[in-house]
Write a protein that holds these residues in place. Structure first.
Motif, PDB file in Angstrom:
ATOM      1  N   ALA A 118     -19.911  -8.265 -12.863  1.00  0.00           N
ATOM      2  CA  ALA A 118     -19.413  -9.484 -12.544  1.00  0.00           C
ATOM      3  C   ALA A 118     -17.978  -9.751 -12.297  1.00  0.00           C
ATOM      4  CB  ALA A 118     -20.100 -10.329 -13.334  1.00  0.00           C
ATOM      5  N   MET A 119     -17.234  -9.221 -13.380  1.00  0.00           N
ATOM      6  CA  MET A 119     -15.778  -9.475 -13.358  1.00  0.00           C
ATOM      7  C   MET A 119     -15.163  -8.862 -12.317  1.00  0.00           C
ATOM      8  SD  MET A 119     -14.931  -8.723 -17.458  1.00  0.00           S
ATOM      9  CE  MET A 119     -13.124  -8.678 -17.090  1.00  0.00           C
ATOM     10  N   GLY A 120     -15.659  -7.682 -11.996  1.00  0.00           N
ATOM     11  CA  GLY A 120     -14.861  -6.883 -10.885  1.00  0.00           C
ATOM     12  C   GLY A 120     -15.170  -7.554  -9.578  1.00  0.00           C
ATOM     13  N   SER A 121     -16.299  -8.136  -9.236  1.00  0.00           N
ATOM     14  CA  SER A 121     -16.685  -8.828  -8.115  1.00  0.00           C
ATOM     15  C   SER A 121     -15.913 -10.015  -7.968  1.00  0.00           C
ATOM     16  CB  SER A 121     -18.184  -9.263  -8.065  1.00  0.00           C
ATOM     17  OG  SER A 121     -18.673  -9.789  -6.873  1.00  0.00           O
ATOM     18  N   PHE A 122     -15.649 -10.872  -9.052  1.00  0.00           N
ATOM     19  CA  PHE A 122     -14.960 -11.969  -9.207  1.00  0.00           C
ATOM     20  C   PHE A 122     -13.457 -11.676  -8.964  1.00  0.00           C
ATOM     21  CE2 PHE A 122     -12.186 -14.948 -11.460  1.00  0.00           C
ATOM     22  CZ  PHE A 122     -12.737 -16.133 -11.107  1.00  0.00           C
ATOM     23  N   VAL A 123     -12.892 -10.559  -9.664  1.00  0.00           N
ATOM     24  CA  VAL A 123     -11.599 -10.213  -9.226  1.00  0.00           C
ATOM     25  C   VAL A 123     -11.396  -9.896  -7.688  1.00  0.00           C
ATOM     26  CG1 VAL A 123      -9.583  -8.621  -9.728  1.00  0.00           C
ATOM     27  CG2 VAL A 123     -11.050  -9.736 -11.454  1.00  0.00           C
ATOM     28  N   ALA A 124     -12.090  -9.099  -7.262  1.00  0.00           N
ATOM     29  CA  ALA A 124     -12.161  -8.486  -5.801  1.00  0.00           C
ATOM     30  C   ALA A 124     -12.280  -9.843  -4.787  1.00  0.00           C
ATOM     31  CB  ALA A 124     -13.029  -7.533  -5.541  1.00  0.00           C
ATOM     32  N   SER A 125     -13.269 -10.652  -5.156  1.00  0.00           N
ATOM     33  CA  SER A 125     -13.389 -11.928  -4.380  1.00  0.00           C
ATOM     34  C   SER A 125     -12.233 -12.637  -3.992  1.00  0.00           C
ATOM     35  CB  SER A 125     -14.480 -12.504  -4.784  1.00  0.00           C
ATOM     36  OG  SER A 125     -15.652 -11.994  -4.634  1.00  0.00           O
ATOM     37  N   GLY A 126     -11.406 -13.004  -5.272  1.00  0.00           N
ATOM     38  CA  GLY A 126     -10.098 -13.676  -5.026  1.00  0.00           C
ATOM     39  C   GLY A 126      -9.139 -12.578  -4.409  1.00  0.00           C
ATOM     40  N   ALA A 127      -9.219 -11.484  -4.607  1.00  0.00           N
ATOM     41  CA  ALA A 127      -7.791 -10.696  -4.064  1.00  0.00           C
ATOM     42  C   ALA A 127      -8.086 -10.398  -2.654  1.00  0.00           C
ATOM     43  CB  ALA A 127      -7.929  -9.203  -4.627  1.00  0.00           C
ATOM     44  N   SER A 128      -9.510 -10.506  -1.978  1.00  0.00           N
ATOM     45  CA  SER A 128      -9.638 -10.476  -0.813  1.00  0.00           C
ATOM     46  C   SER A 128      -8.976 -11.443   0.262  1.00  0.00           C
ATOM     47  CB  SER A 128     -11.104 -10.232  -0.399  1.00  0.00           C
ATOM     48  OG  SER A 128     -11.625 -11.683  -0.605  1.00  0.00           O
ATOM     49  N   PHE A 129      -8.852 -12.674  -0.295  1.00  0.00           N
ATOM     50  CA  PHE A 129      -8.169 -13.659   0.552  1.00  0.00           C
ATOM     51  C   PHE A 129      -6.922 -13.671   0.443  1.00  0.00           C
ATOM     52  CE2 PHE A 129     -12.649 -15.424  -0.683  1.00  0.00           C
ATOM     53  CZ  PHE A 129     -12.978 -15.644   0.552  1.00  0.00           C
ATOM     54  N   GLY A 130      -6.433 -13.131  -0.499  1.00  0.00           N
ATOM     55  CA  GLY A 130      -4.924 -13.064  -0.633  1.00  0.00           C
ATOM     56  C   GLY A 130      -4.566 -11.931  -0.007  1.00  0.00           C
ATOM     57  N   ALA A 131      -5.337 -10.880   0.376  1.00  0.00           N
ATOM     58  CA  ALA A 131      -4.895  -9.694   1.225  1.00  0.00           C
ATOM     59  C   ALA A 131      -5.303  -9.874   2.594  1.00  0.00           C
ATOM     60  CB  ALA A 131      -5.667  -8.522   0.522  1.00  0.00           C
ATOM     61  N   ALA A 132      -5.866 -10.930   2.963  1.00  0.00           N
ATOM     62  CA  ALA A 132      -6.251 -11.064   4.355  1.00  0.00           C
ATOM     63  C   ALA A 132      -5.072 -11.166   5.354  1.00  0.00           C
ATOM     64  CB  ALA A 132      -6.926 -12.487   4.579  1.00  0.00           C
ATOM     65  N   SER A 133      -3.831 -11.278   5.013  1.00  0.00           N
ATOM     66  CA  SER A 133      -2.736 -11.379   5.967  1.00  0.00           C
ATOM     67  C   SER A 133      -2.350  -9.857   6.056  1.00  0.00           C
ATOM     68  CB  SER A 133      -1.673 -12.369   5.354  1.00  0.00           C
ATOM     69  OG  SER A 133      -1.293 -11.708   4.098  1.00  0.00           O
ATOM     70  N   ARG A 134      -2.726  -9.085   5.282  1.00  0.00           N
ATOM     71  CA  ARG A 134      -2.441  -7.707   5.243  1.00  0.00           C
ATOM     72  C   ARG A 134      -3.389  -6.678   5.827  1.00  0.00           C
ATOM     73  NH1 ARG A 134      -0.459  -9.439   0.568  1.00  0.00           N
ATOM     74  NH2 ARG A 134      -1.908  -8.056  -0.717  1.00  0.00           N
ATOM     75  N   ILE A 135      -4.639  -6.941   5.513  1.00  0.00           N
ATOM     76  CA  ILE A 135      -5.651  -6.080   5.661  1.00  0.00           C
ATOM     77  C   ILE A 135      -6.981  -7.007   6.333  1.00  0.00           C
ATOM     78  CG2 ILE A 135      -7.842  -4.563   4.845  1.00  0.00           C
ATOM     79  CD1 ILE A 135      -5.814  -4.511   2.244  1.00  0.00           C
ATOM     80  N   ALA A 136      -7.392  -6.308   7.536  1.00  0.00           N
ATOM     81  CA  ALA A 136      -8.316  -7.101   8.560  1.00  0.00           C
ATOM     82  C   ALA A 136      -9.567  -7.055   7.762  1.00  0.00           C
ATOM     83  CB  ALA A 136      -8.638  -6.411   9.743  1.00  0.00           C
ATOM     84  N   PRO A 137     -10.462  -8.221   7.839  1.00  0.00           N
ATOM     85  CA  PRO A 137     -11.461  -8.192   7.194  1.00  0.00           C
ATOM     86  C   PRO A 137     -12.335  -6.772   7.431  1.00  0.00           C
ATOM     87  CG  PRO A 137     -11.197 -10.191   8.492  1.00  0.00           C
ATOM     88  CD  PRO A 137     -10.187  -9.362   8.982  1.00  0.00           C
ATOM     89  N   LEU A 138     -12.692  -6.198   8.442  1.00  0.00           N
ATOM     90  CA  LEU A 138     -13.343  -5.034   8.632  1.00  0.00           C
ATOM     91  C   LEU A 138     -12.646  -4.100   7.665  1.00  0.00           C
ATOM     92  CD1 LEU A 138     -15.522  -3.398   9.888  1.00  0.00           C
ATOM     93  CD2 LEU A 138     -14.104  -2.849  11.938  1.00  0.00           C
ATOM     94  N   GLY A 139     -11.479  -3.835   7.612  1.00  0.00           N
ATOM     95  CA  GLY A 139     -10.938  -3.115   6.585  1.00  0.00           C
ATOM     96  C   GLY A 139     -11.335  -3.349   5.202  1.00  0.00           C
ATOM     97  N   GLN A 140     -11.291  -4.499   4.890  1.00  0.00           N
ATOM     98  CA  GLN A 140     -11.827  -4.866   3.588  1.00  0.00           C
ATOM     99  C   GLN A 140     -13.223  -4.356   3.336  1.00  0.00           C
ATOM    100  OE1 GLN A 140     -10.551  -8.641   1.901  1.00  0.00           O
ATOM    101  NE2 GLN A 140      -8.726  -8.950   3.333  1.00  0.00           N
ATOM    102  N   VAL A 141     -13.879  -4.627   4.432  1.00  0.00           N
ATOM    103  CA  VAL A 141     -15.607  -4.269   4.044  1.00  0.00           C
ATOM    104  C   VAL A 141     -15.491  -2.904   3.900  1.00  0.00           C
ATOM    105  CG1 VAL A 141     -17.625  -4.113   5.169  1.00  0.00           C
ATOM    106  CG2 VAL A 141     -16.074  -6.404   5.257  1.00  0.00           C
ATOM    107  N   ARG A 142     -14.796  -2.030   4.579  1.00  0.00           N
ATOM    108  CA  ARG A 142     -14.666  -0.614   4.469  1.00  0.00           C
ATOM    109  C   ARG A 142     -14.208  -0.172   3.096  1.00  0.00           C
ATOM    110  NH1 ARG A 142     -12.395   0.522  10.442  1.00  0.00           N
ATOM    111  NH2 ARG A 142     -14.644   0.508  11.662  1.00  0.00           N
ATOM    112  N   ILE A 143     -13.292  -0.888   2.589  1.00  0.00           N
ATOM    113  CA  ILE A 143     -12.707  -0.701   1.247  1.00  0.00           C
ATOM    114  C   ILE A 143     -13.820  -0.824   0.303  1.00  0.00           C
ATOM    115  CG2 ILE A 143     -11.058  -1.355  -0.420  1.00  0.00           C
ATOM    116  CD1 ILE A 143      -8.831  -1.542   1.593  1.00  0.00           C
TER     117      ILE A 143
END
Length: 240
Positions: free
Chosen positions: A25-50
């Protein structure tokens, strides 16, 4: 399945097994928050693949380290890695699905996407549960008959373990006459977790490969590539 293995093979209590899943749960929580901060650098499809790649790594790592004496910290690291993958993948999957859907159909598309996610989750649980208990039963039966136990007795002890989802292992371990059967059940349940981890990793890997079919070029609702508007000078020449 994982809580069953934690309790009936590694000897965790119910509370300990629940706490062991906290890193996920901690990993999911951290990544969910980080994904929005990385949205300007990594496309949504790229984040899904990661995210899916991290899920594959986490599941394969779990299968690799699974043993009758696995340490809590190794399990925690694996679950944190897997949870991080889940966080990245699920945070952006809706954006990927709705990228080419017309705005007036977004609600319907979102509902269909949610329905298929629930369907996939249910089918995945059914498949992995079947793999787990089938492997547990066959491996335990083979181990018991390999010790010279009669087929009838092996069948009886195997059914007792599988029908109780492993809860009978502790009872078998408490009696000297069936202590060896409990050891065999611990090993068989670990083999079942190992196989389940590899099977799950392969399914997620197939999903990751399938993302190559998702177009990265924005399209119009009719499926054609969006055209660039003419320059003002060209427009003026077209209208003298």
């Amino acid at each position: 399945m994982l809580p069953l293995w934690l309790q009936f093979t590694l000897g965790y209590g119910a509370l300990q097994a629940g706490l062991a899943l906290v890193p996920l749960a901690m990993g999911s929580f951290v990544a969910s928050g980080a994904s929005f901060g990385a949205a300007s650098r990594i496309a949504p499809l790229g984040q899904v693949r990661i995210g899916m790649a991290l899920e594959v790594a986490g599941l394969a790592w779990l299968a690799l380290i699974a043993a009758t004496d696995s340490s809590w910290w190794s399990i925690a690291l694996v679950l944190f890695l897997y949870g991080t993958g889940v966080g990245f993948a699920t945070a952006q999957v809706t954006n990927v699905v709705l990228a080419d859907v017309p705005e007036h159909s977004a609600g319907q598309a979102s509902g269909i996407q949610s329905a298929f996610r629930q369907l996939g989750s249910a089918l995945g649980i059914a498949v992995l549960t079947t793999v787990f208990f089938t492997t547990l039963g066959s491996k335990l039966h083979n181990r018991l008959t390999g010790t010279g136990m009669s087929t009838a007795q092996s069948d009886k002890l195997t059914r007792t373990v599988t029908d109780s989802a492993g809860a009978a292992i502790d009872l078998q371990a408490a009696h000297p006459q069936t202590a060896s059967a409990a050891d065999a059940a611990h090993a068989a349940m670990t083999e079942a977790i190992t196989l389940g981890g590899y099977v799950a990793a392969r399914f997620v890997a197939l999903g990751l490969i399938a993302t190559a079919l998702i177009p990265t070029t924005p399209t119009t609702p009719t499926g054609t590539t969006t055209a660039t508007a003419p320059y003002p000078a060209e427009t003026e020449r077209a209208h003298p």
